[in-house]
Design an enzyme around this catalytic site. Structure first.
Site, PDB file in Angstrom:
ATOM      1  N   ASP A  48       7.673  -6.391   2.237  1.00 23.86           N
ATOM      2  CA  ASP A  48       6.569  -6.235   3.182  1.00 23.86           C
ATOM      3  C   ASP A  48       7.092  -5.656   4.484  1.00 23.86           C
ATOM      4  OD1 ASP A  48       4.199  -7.218   1.859  1.00 23.86           O
ATOM      5  OD2 ASP A  48       5.108  -9.207   1.912  1.00 23.86           O
ATOM      6  N   ARG A  69       1.396   5.354  17.447  1.00 20.06           N
ATOM      7  CA  ARG A  69       2.723   4.845  17.764  1.00 20.06           C
ATOM      8  C   ARG A  69       2.817   3.381  17.333  1.00 20.06           C
ATOM      9  NH1 ARG A  69       5.610   9.422  18.294  1.00 20.06           N
ATOM     10  NH2 ARG A  69       4.554  10.877  19.733  1.00 20.06           N
ATOM     11  N   ARG A 123       8.181  -2.232  -5.337  1.00 21.52           N
ATOM     12  CA  ARG A 123       7.147  -1.700  -4.441  1.00 21.52           C
ATOM     13  C   ARG A 123       7.374  -2.141  -2.987  1.00 21.52           C
ATOM     14  NH1 ARG A 123       2.399  -5.628  -4.277  1.00 21.52           N
ATOM     15  NH2 ARG A 123       3.246  -7.531  -5.171  1.00 21.52           N
ATOM     16  N   PRO A 164      -5.744 -22.111  -8.829  1.00 20.82           N
ATOM     17  CA  PRO A 164      -6.583 -20.915  -8.647  1.00 20.82           C
ATOM     18  C   PRO A 164      -7.322 -20.982  -7.325  1.00 20.82           C
ATOM     19  CG  PRO A 164      -7.773 -22.514  -9.966  1.00 20.82           C
ATOM     20  CD  PRO A 164      -6.430 -23.139  -9.639  1.00 20.82           C
ATOM     21  N   SER A 175      -8.022 -23.758  -4.542  1.00 23.69           N
ATOM     22  CA  SER A 175      -7.931 -23.388  -3.134  1.00 23.69           C
ATOM     23  C   SER A 175      -9.277 -22.857  -2.647  1.00 23.69           C
ATOM     24  CB  SER A 175      -6.847 -22.325  -2.944  1.00 23.69           C
ATOM     25  OG  SER A 175      -6.836 -21.853  -1.618  1.00 23.69           O
ATOM     26  N   ASP A 234       0.558 -19.013  -1.106  1.00 25.50           N
ATOM     27  CA  ASP A 234       1.936 -19.274  -1.543  1.00 25.50           C
ATOM     28  C   ASP A 234       2.538 -20.433  -0.757  1.00 25.50           C
ATOM     29  OD1 ASP A 234       1.846 -17.056  -3.313  1.00 25.50           O
ATOM     30  OD2 ASP A 234       2.296 -15.713  -1.658  1.00 25.50           O
TER      31      ASP A 234
END
Length: 313
Positions: free
Chosen positions: A14, A29, A90, A186, A224, A256
């Site tokens: 990330d 910028r 990725r 879930p 959740s 998480d």
């Protein structure tokens, strides 16, 4: 103490930055970027580390970005085992607009994974697990990995008498719930998808949760509910765990972090209720920080103590 393993087949690096204002057709910028290792199980391992616990992160890794991912994990002191890929890991970009306090998240696709590579992931899980260890599979699959991959992983955990912890979505989810599950986390839409719905009302949520527990081999279900907290369901308990109201700065890694908090309390032998309360506190704490910092123990402990004080009133 029983070990915690996390498996991440589609991890990410990330990249986080800020801008003064988001406007089109103009060179913007940005501040100097800050990098974090991420993706499902990797985030769970990072959050566990933030909470002064230990885990072992098993993850796929490829190319220059994969090497950067390994470097970031090592720098944080997280034990990790990588499965080498020909393809490249990725990278995602998160941009925070300081003028509006809005965050923009850009996600890139994961690499193609061949059969030899995903089979190597199964092999390392087989070799690593011992009885009563926790194995967390978290995050989406990537191209080339079959939809029933997490079910295969769950079957390995079952043979090893380990505790299978599930947090995924889409096709992978529909296959993975066919095996034995210790903890299933879930969100509302993921549970709804199992019943052909986009979302669920409160009544439908409770009915669906009860039905899931009656028709699947699952010890603890923790749905959740975001700012509303979570719904805890076991064979004899159905209880809402409310979340505190906090000033959210971002939602990256909140789920998480919630899972990490639950796992540490499970590892320590606490009840499902305490697991979910600490998990909700961890998820709320993650939203207090910008970028992908995840929960921090000082925030979690403060929120958890407040929740316990209100619960005892």
């Amino acid at each position: 103490m029983n070990r915690i393993f996390t498996l991440t087949v589609n991890p990410v690096v990330d990249k986080n930055t800020t801008i003064s204002s988001l406007v089109p057709n103009k060179k913007l910028r940005c501040s100097e970027p800050v990098y974090y290792s991420g993706g499902g199980g990797v985030n769970v391992s990072r959050a566990i580390n933030n909470l002064k616990g230990n885990s072992i992160a098993i993850h796929f890794s490829g190319g220059r970005i994969g090497a950067h991912l390994q470097e970031l994990l090592s720098k944080e002191g997280i034990e990790h085992h990588e499965i080498d890929l020909v393809g490249t890991t990725r990278e995602n970009l998160s941009v925070f607009d300081t003028a509006t306090d809005l965050q923009y998240r850009f996600g890139l696709p994961g690499p193609q994974v061949n059969e030899n590579e995903w089979q190597a992931g199964l092999d390392i899980v087989e070799r690593s697990l011992s009885e009563n260890d926790f194995l967390v599979v978290s995050g989406k699959l990537t191209s080339g990995i079959p939809d029933d991959y997490y079910m295969m992983v769950g079957e390995i955990a079952k043979r090893k008498k380990a505790k299978f912890v599930l947090d995924t979505k889409e096709g992978a989810l529909k296959h993975a719930i066919k095996t034995d599950i210790f903890l299933f986390k879930p969100n509302l839409s993921e549970l709804a998808s199992l019943y052909g719905k986009e979302t669920l009302s409160n009544k439908m949520l409770e009915e669906s949760a009860k039905d899931f527990m009656a028709t699947h081999k699952c010890e603890i279900l923790a749905v959740s509910l975001g700012r509303r907290g979570a719904l805890l369901v076991t064979s004899d308990v159905l209880k809402y765990i409310p979340a505190p109201i906090v000033h959210e700065k971002n939602t990256i890694g909140a789920g998480d972090s919630m899972l990490a908090g639950m796992l540490l309390k499970a590892q320590a032998g606490h009840t499902p209720k305490i697991m979910i309360q600490y998990g909700v506190a961890s998820g709320a704490a993650a939203t207090l920080r910008q970028g992908a910092q995840l929960c921090q123990i000082e925030d979690v402990d403060r929120i958890y103590k407040w929740m316990i004080s209100k619960d005892s009133v």
